[in-house]
Design an enzyme around this catalytic site. Structure first.
Site, PDB file in Angstrom:
ATOM      1  N   GLN A 120      70.796  26.485  44.435  1.00  0.00           N
ATOM      2  CA  GLN A 120      70.226  26.317  43.486  1.00  0.00           C
ATOM      3  C   GLN A 120      70.777  24.832  42.866  1.00  0.00           C
ATOM      4  O   GLN A 120      72.030  25.159  42.733  1.00  0.00           O
ATOM      5  CB  GLN A 120      70.714  27.303  42.165  1.00  0.00           C
ATOM      6  N   SER A 123      73.037  21.701  38.096  1.00  0.00           N
ATOM      7  CA  SER A 123      74.010  20.933  37.520  1.00  0.00           C
ATOM      8  C   SER A 123      74.431  19.638  38.038  1.00  0.00           C
ATOM      9  O   SER A 123      74.582  19.293  39.230  1.00  0.00           O
ATOM     10  CB  SER A 123      75.170  22.063  37.475  1.00  0.00           C
ATOM     11  N   SER A 155      76.643  26.338  44.250  1.00  0.00           N
ATOM     12  CA  SER A 155      77.125  27.429  45.151  1.00  0.00           C
ATOM     13  C   SER A 155      76.531  27.482  46.349  1.00  0.00           C
ATOM     14  O   SER A 155      75.477  27.572  46.412  1.00  0.00           O
ATOM     15  CB  SER A 155      77.044  28.800  44.374  1.00  0.00           C
ATOM     16  N   GLU A 238      68.514  34.728  37.206  1.00  0.00           N
ATOM     17  CA  GLU A 238      70.047  34.795  37.501  1.00  0.00           C
ATOM     18  C   GLU A 238      70.702  35.861  36.632  1.00  0.00           C
ATOM     19  O   GLU A 238      71.378  36.602  37.088  1.00  0.00           O
ATOM     20  CB  GLU A 238      70.649  33.151  37.303  1.00  0.00           C
TER      21      GLU A 238
HETATM   22  C1  FAD Z   1      81.083  30.327  39.368  1.00  0.00           C
HETATM   23  C2  FAD Z   1      80.212  29.193  39.148  1.00  0.00           C
HETATM   24  C3  FAD Z   1      78.939  29.010  39.978  1.00  0.00           C
HETATM   25  C4  FAD Z   1      78.038  28.084  39.667  1.00  0.00           C
HETATM   26  N1  FAD Z   1      76.916  27.994  40.469  1.00  0.00           N
HETATM   27  C5  FAD Z   1      76.037  26.773  40.215  1.00  0.00           C
HETATM   28  C6  FAD Z   1      75.131  26.818  41.200  1.00  0.00           C
HETATM   29  O1  FAD Z   1      74.633  27.369  41.967  1.00  0.00           O
HETATM   30  N2  FAD Z   1      74.140  25.575  41.017  1.00  0.00           N
HETATM   31  C7  FAD Z   1      74.262  24.857  39.705  1.00  0.00           C
HETATM   32  O2  FAD Z   1      73.475  23.823  39.324  1.00  0.00           O
HETATM   33  N3  FAD Z   1      75.298  25.167  38.746  1.00  0.00           N
HETATM   34  C8  FAD Z   1      76.286  26.036  39.154  1.00  0.00           C
HETATM   35  N4  FAD Z   1      77.382  26.214  38.117  1.00  0.00           N
HETATM   36  C9  FAD Z   1      77.392  25.342  36.990  1.00  0.00           C
HETATM   37  C10 FAD Z   1      77.214  25.945  35.848  1.00  0.00           C
HETATM   38  O3  FAD Z   1      75.937  26.179  35.487  1.00  0.00           O
HETATM   39  C11 FAD Z   1      78.014  25.124  34.671  1.00  0.00           C
HETATM   40  O4  FAD Z   1      79.288  25.133  34.997  1.00  0.00           O
HETATM   41  C12 FAD Z   1      77.695  25.646  33.441  1.00  0.00           C
HETATM   42  O5  FAD Z   1      76.378  25.323  33.018  1.00  0.00           O
HETATM   43  C13 FAD Z   1      78.439  24.548  32.243  1.00  0.00           C
HETATM   44  O6  FAD Z   1      78.304  23.275  32.339  1.00  0.00           O
HETATM   45  P1  FAD Z   1      79.632  22.416  32.533  1.00  0.00           P
HETATM   46  O7  FAD Z   1      80.480  22.946  33.513  1.00  0.00           O
HETATM   47  O8  FAD Z   1      79.079  20.782  32.681  1.00  0.00           O
HETATM   48  O9  FAD Z   1      80.113  22.747  31.037  1.00  0.00           O
HETATM   49  P2  FAD Z   1      79.682  21.976  29.655  1.00  0.00           P
HETATM   50  O10 FAD Z   1      78.234  21.878  29.618  1.00  0.00           O
HETATM   51  O11 FAD Z   1      80.164  20.403  29.616  1.00  0.00           O
HETATM   52  O12 FAD Z   1      80.180  22.810  28.692  1.00  0.00           O
HETATM   53  C14 FAD Z   1      81.741  22.424  28.172  1.00  0.00           C
HETATM   54  C15 FAD Z   1      81.950  23.411  27.070  1.00  0.00           C
HETATM   55  O13 FAD Z   1      81.120  23.109  25.906  1.00  0.00           O
HETATM   56  C16 FAD Z   1      80.326  24.233  25.553  1.00  0.00           C
HETATM   57  N5  FAD Z   1      79.174  23.865  24.877  1.00  0.00           N
HETATM   58  C17 FAD Z   1      78.297  22.976  25.674  1.00  0.00           C
HETATM   59  N6  FAD Z   1      77.046  23.032  25.035  1.00  0.00           N
HETATM   60  C18 FAD Z   1      76.846  23.490  24.047  1.00  0.00           C
HETATM   61  C19 FAD Z   1      76.291  23.988  22.843  1.00  0.00           C
HETATM   62  N7  FAD Z   1      75.146  23.513  22.794  1.00  0.00           N
HETATM   63  N8  FAD Z   1      76.679  25.037  22.057  1.00  0.00           N
HETATM   64  C20 FAD Z   1      77.969  25.618  21.948  1.00  0.00           C
HETATM   65  N9  FAD Z   1      78.834  25.114  23.052  1.00  0.00           N
HETATM   66  C21 FAD Z   1      78.456  24.463  23.892  1.00  0.00           C
HETATM   67  C22 FAD Z   1      80.493  25.152  26.641  1.00  0.00           C
HETATM   68  O14 FAD Z   1      79.992  26.592  26.409  1.00  0.00           O
HETATM   69  C23 FAD Z   1      81.694  24.786  27.267  1.00  0.00           C
HETATM   70  O15 FAD Z   1      82.616  25.745  26.587  1.00  0.00           O
HETATM   71  C24 FAD Z   1      78.156  27.161  38.361  1.00  0.00           C
HETATM   72  C25 FAD Z   1      79.235  27.433  37.575  1.00  0.00           C
HETATM   73  C26 FAD Z   1      80.379  28.436  38.053  1.00  0.00           C
HETATM   74  C27 FAD Z   1      81.540  28.388  37.224  1.00  0.00           C
END
Ligand code: FAD
Length: 394
Positions: A120, A123, A155, A238
């Protein structure tokens, strides 16, 4: 339909696996082979994905029958199916909602049999929680689209044959409206997959660089500009999939293995630890019952926002248990091959995958409790203006 008995499943798993049509990947064939053989056997009766229609590799089971089938299958030893999970629990159900009949015929059975693995790709470095801000461009030339951009945290990217990839096709539309979803071939020139190393020693994440990769318009999932709706279905599936994993009939009077291990080591003689253990145990049981209720409620159609509550509870339960087991494992907890250390190092990621805890709370607040929504100044502004903070004055 009657769910299979343990003996039925045992007999099936003893038989040789039917032939598959997988094109071997040079690097991962050996580690994927046991899972693939196991899934091919289950696919004979549709038991790997019981709710899918028979013609696509399932057995058309109701959610209740499917829960019984999953529970019977899960009671027997299985190989590592990690690489196959996204296809079977997230992408497949999404294709059942948004794929054309022709796409379903081409893609679903190979996913159910493990012949094809899917990842998928949502991100990006600047688009995580705010995934609608993504910048990967898809540009059309006749019946073919060309892709340019970068995905991250993908992933299972290194195992994947296909990737469900969210792209921007109209940068002048507001961010949610200019997106289109494609199923792309991951094994083509123009797709570079690089592993990311995690603090638990694993490397199941990848960065994916798209540099002139192509995809046929026949592999577009949903209408042009409707990628956000498809993405919402993916994310709902998911969360529901995470909860479904806990929806097997709870064994109320059987101790889970982690709790039995603590008891056998004498770790529950300490009253504070016993209290923490019982709290984690009860939370786990409540989670199973809640998951069963959600699965029953979601019997028809795409899962709703209720999965966010289930996901939050899973995160809490997992962390409580992981911290307790690490605390009680003493010096062994520093060892890489200790399961307590493994779970502890994995636990922070539970709060991120499938949408962060904060994002789940936003969903519950807005879509279930009806609270005022988050401030979204960029909702109706062209993405080309909003992406760099170039919003018009309020
Ligand atoms: C084990 C794992 C598997 C994953 N697998 C996939 C995958 O297969 N495909 C894929 O596309 N992605 C995948 N991801 C990515 C995952 O979807 C993102 O890490 C997640 O959406 C958070 O995005 P970011 O890491 O950019 O953090 P950010 O979006 O930058 O967030 C940083 C912090 O700000 C907070 N925050 C952000 N916006 C808001 C809001 N509006 N209100 C309150 N708080 C907020 C968040 O909660 C977080 O604490 C995976 C992540 C992990 C850890």
């Amino acid at each position: 339909m009657n769910a299979p008995s343990v003996a039925d499943v045992e007999n099936l798993l003893r038989d040789p696996a039917p032939a598959g049509d997988h094109v071997p990947s040079p690097t991962h064939e050996v580690e994927l082979a046991p899972g693939r053989e196991y899934l091919r056997k289950l696919a004979v009766h549709g038991w790997a994905v019981p709710t899918w229609p028979v013609e696509h590799g399932g057995c058309g089971a109701t959610e209740a029958d499917a829960a019984a089938i999953r529970s019977t299958v899960a009671s027997l030893p299985a190989p590592d199916l990690y690489a196959f999970g996204i296809g079977m629990s997230i992408v497949g159900p999404t294709l059942l909602t948004h794929g054309t009949t022709e796409q379903q015929q081409r893609w679903l059975r190979p996913i159910a049999t493990g012949d094809r693995i899917v990842c998928q790709m949502f991100s990006e470095p600047d688009a995580g929680s705010d995934v609608a801000n993504l910048a990967t461009r898809a540009t059309r030339d006749g019946d073919v689209w060309s892709l340019q951009g970068q995905k991250v945290w993908t992933s299972r990217g290194m195992y994947s044959d296909w990737g469900l990839c969210l792209t921007r096709t109209d940068p002048d539309a507001p961010k949610h409206r200019g997106l289109t979803m494609f199923m792309i071939d991951m094994r083509q020139p123009g797709v570079t997959v690089t592993p990311l190393h995690q603090m638990d020693g694993e490397a199941h994440f990848t960065e994916v660089f798209l540099d002139g990769a192509t995809v046929s318009d026949a592999d577009r999932v949903g209408d042009i500009g409707q990628g956000w709706a498809v993405a919402m279905t993916v994310l709902a599936n998911e969360r529901a999939g995470i909860a479904r994993g806990r929806s097997a009939e709870p064994k109320m009077f059987v101790l889970p293995s982690w709790l039995r291990a603590l008891a056998e080591r004498g770790d529950l003689d300490d009253r504070v630890r016993r209290d923490r253990a019982m709290r984690a145990f009860v939370n786990g049981r409540v989670l199973e019952l809640t998951a069963r209720r959600s699965a029953a409620e979601a019997r028809s159609g795409t899962p709703g926002p209720g999965g966010s509550g289930g996901k939050l509870r899973i995160v809490r339960t997992f962390k409580e248990r992981a911290e307790l087991c690490l605390d009680t494992s003493g010096a062994n907890g520093m060892l890489r091959d200790d399961s307590a250390a493994d779970d502890f190092l994995l636990s922070p990621s539970m709060s991120l995958r499938g949408g962060t805890d904060e994002v789940q709370l936003n969903i519950i607040g807005e879509r279930i409790l009806g609270l005022p929504s988050d401030v979204r100044l960029d909702r109706d502004v062209p993405w080309t203006q909003s992406r760099n903070g170039l919003l018009p004055p309020i």
